[in-house]
Design a protein around this motif. Structure first.
Motif, PDB file in Angstrom:
ATOM      1  N   PRO A 130       0.826  -1.220   0.000  1.00 20.07           N
ATOM      2  CA  PRO A 130       0.000   0.000   0.000  1.00 20.07           C
ATOM      3  C   PRO A 130       0.860   1.270   0.000  1.00 20.07           C
ATOM      4  O   PRO A 130       1.850   1.355   0.721  1.00 20.07           O
ATOM      5  N   ASP A 251      -0.734  -4.109  15.326  1.00 21.01           N
ATOM      6  CA  ASP A 251      -0.182  -3.131  14.394  1.00 21.01           C
ATOM      7  C   ASP A 251       1.341  -3.238  14.302  1.00 21.01           C
ATOM      8  O   ASP A 251       1.932  -3.030  13.233  1.00 21.01           O
ATOM      9  N   LYS A 254       1.980  -5.981  11.937  1.00 23.91           N
ATOM     10  CA  LYS A 254       1.657  -5.583  10.558  1.00 23.91           C
ATOM     11  C   LYS A 254       2.820  -4.845   9.900  1.00 23.91           C
ATOM     12  O   LYS A 254       3.244  -5.169   8.796  1.00 23.91           O
ATOM     13  N   LEU A 258       5.483  -6.085   7.028  1.00 22.31           N
ATOM     14  CA  LEU A 258       5.502  -5.342   5.763  1.00 22.31           C
ATOM     15  C   LEU A 258       6.902  -4.814   5.473  1.00 22.31           C
ATOM     16  O   LEU A 258       7.387  -4.898   4.330  1.00 22.31           O
ATOM     17  N   TYR A 276       6.639   4.569   7.192  1.00 17.33           N
ATOM     18  CA  TYR A 276       5.293   4.054   6.954  1.00 17.33           C
ATOM     19  C   TYR A 276       4.295   4.928   7.706  1.00 17.33           C
ATOM     20  O   TYR A 276       4.609   5.467   8.771  1.00 17.33           O
ATOM     21  N   PHE A 278       0.314   4.689   9.174  1.00 15.78           N
ATOM     22  CA  PHE A 278      -0.901   3.897   9.374  1.00 15.78           C
ATOM     23  C   PHE A 278      -2.093   4.737   8.939  1.00 15.78           C
ATOM     24  O   PHE A 278      -2.460   5.713   9.577  1.00 15.78           O
ATOM     25  N   GLU A 282      -4.060   0.545   8.233  1.00 20.46           N
ATOM     26  CA  GLU A 282      -3.068  -0.259   7.533  1.00 20.46           C
ATOM     27  C   GLU A 282      -1.800   0.556   7.285  1.00 20.46           C
ATOM     28  O   GLU A 282      -1.882   1.733   6.899  1.00 20.46           O
ATOM     29  N   HIS A 284       1.119   2.128   5.288  1.00 19.59           N
ATOM     30  CA  HIS A 284       1.382   2.476   3.890  1.00 19.59           C
ATOM     31  C   HIS A 284       2.849   2.861   3.744  1.00 19.59           C
ATOM     32  O   HIS A 284       3.360   3.687   4.512  1.00 19.59           O
TER      33      HIS A 284
END
Length: 327
Positions: A130, A251, A254, A258, A276, A278, A282, A284
């Motif tokens: 993402p 999280d 996650k 990633l 990143y 959130f 999610e 990104h």
């Protein structure tokens, strides 16, 4: 016998002074029992070994050697702390590969790819990573403000495509701010990326090779007083960096998974630090730095120390890894 290590610092970009700071930290903490460090300044005017008396000695670029008191000094490895060009965009990596001297950062292709924000995002999208919605511009292109904002919306970010330390980055809140932001970005690069605004918690994730294993370091949460994590927030204390980040277990997993996936998709090695955000629950991907700052206050050294890795061990591991991978 001690190994001769060239600590590369400086470079040709706006990040010159930041790189000098990183290089001097490596010089300070490098294990002097194992290594003989040499500070090598990479400048547009020339490449020099700078001794402890601040005397400059020219580097012979034919084989990356230096002549000291009639003795030719060669190097077992190069520790790359050059931020921006030519240390983070693949140029030095390709040079050292050609002359067969191991260097601590990623290979030249990975450096060129990750330094180009647009290309990096494009390479990751087929893997379902993402990212923000983005719009690309090259200098000389017609600028259709309506088409840009119809795609990315307001607020948005305008960024120089190939620059670090948030040089050439602006947050645009109003239509009339778009053109000045584009001009600011063009002062740093002739390519621009314009991205939709992602609201949410921003984190920075260091991934390194440690003892031969791809390792995700403790995650850092970025809380800035400014509009975004800009130069002042990064280097002038106008932000709070919280390690480990105040994330739920879910999280944390996650973004951990990633970040590791991105590192491995890109076939990275050495140090990396990626940002990143959130957004809607999610993480990104924003961008990756392959020669992150290495001062005592920089994020990756903070993360390593939280993981129980001292700067001395961090730097020794990087050197031994690149030497072993070159065999």
């Amino acid at each position: 016998m001690k190994k001769n290590i060239a600590i590369l610092m400086g470079g040709y970009s706006s990040e010159f002074e930041i790189s000098i700071q990183s290089g001097n930290v490596v010089y300070k903490y490098l294990d002097k029992d194992q290594y003989r460090p040499f500070r090598i300044h990479i400048t547009k005017d020339g490449w020099y070994y700078v001794d402890d008396h601040d005397q400059k000695h020219n580097i012979d670029k034919n084989d990356f050697s230096v002549l000291l008191e009639g003795t030719k000094i060669t190097f077992d490895a190069a520790f790359n702390t050059v931020h921006g060009t030519p240390g983070e965009d693949g140029l030095l990596q390709a040079y050292f590969e050609l002359i067969e001297i191991p260097q601590t950062s990623c290979d030249f292709y990975q450096a060129g790819l990750t330094f180009n924000k647009r290309d990096c995002i494009s390479a990751l999208k087929p893997y379902g990573i993402p990212t923000a919605t983005n719009y690309f511009l090259n200098k000389g292109d017609a600028i259709d403000s309506k088409a840009i904002l119809d795609k990315v919306g307001l607020p948005c970010f305008v960024k120089a495509n190939k620059a670090g330390s948030s040089y050439g980055v602006s947050k645009v809140k109003k239509t009339e701010e778009l053109l000045p932001a584009i001009e600011t970005a063009y002062k740093e690069d002739d390519e621009i990326i314009i991205e939709s605004f992602l609201s949410g918690t921003e984190v920075s994730v260091g991934v390194i090779q440690h003892n031969g294993i791809d390792t995700v370091l403790p995650i850092t949460e970025i809380v800035t007083e400014n509009e975004f994590f800009d130069y002042e927030a990064k280097y002038l204390g106008q932000s709070e960096e919280i390690t480990p980040a105040r994330l739920s277990t879910e999280d944390t997993k996650k973004v951990h998974d990633l970040a590791l996936k991105v590192y491995q998709i890109l076939k990275m090695k050495g140090f990396s630090r990626s940002e990143y955000i959130f957004h809607n629950g999610e993480p990104h991907f924003v961008e990756m730095n392959t020669n992150p700052g290495l001062s005592e206050a920089s994020i990756l050294p903070q993360q390593a120390q939280k993981a129980g890795i001292s700067l001395k061990e961090l730097f020794s591991n990087a050197i031994e890894s690149c030497i072993n991978q070159s065999k």
